[in-house]
Design a protein around this motif. Structure first.
Motif: not given
Length: 106
Positions: A76-93
């Motif tokens: 669910e977290m992954e789908r929300v992050a994808h929907h909000l267009n998280f960049s790789r750097e934002e996700l890693l941070k």
């Protein structure tokens, strides 16, 4: 509680909902709210039907997670992050900060 206050049960429940008072035990840390808070101020976040469809989480489940009664799954977290267009750097941070906070004392 309602009888002691001289109010109906529904009015007490609605008051608690409006003021963010928990009715049930809550999770220790609301990771989904933190994830969304990286992109959007959570005070202004109001999910729409399109959001629910895009992330494939129904309204009841999302509200349980949002209010802290349930923990979001990693999917669910992954789908929300994808929907909000998280960049790789934002996700890693976000993930790095999450790991650091595991060792913080409460």
């Amino acid at each position: 509680m309602a009888t002691k206050l001289g109010r109906s049960e529904l009015s007490v429940q609605l008051y608690m909902l409006r003021h963010g008072i928990a009715r049930h035990q809550q999770v220790k840390r609301n990771l989904l709210r933190e994830l969304i808070g990286v992109k959007i101020d959570t005070a202004y976040f109001h999910p729409t039907k399109d959001f629910y469809r895009a992330v494939n989480i129904n309204q009841v489940r999302f509200q349980q997670i949002w209010q802290g009664y349930r923990q979001a799954t990693s999917d669910e977290m992954e789908r929300v992050a994808h929907h909000l267009n998280f960049s790789r750097e934002e996700l890693l941070k976000f993930l790095f900060n999450r790991q650091l906070n595991l060792f913080d004392k409460d």
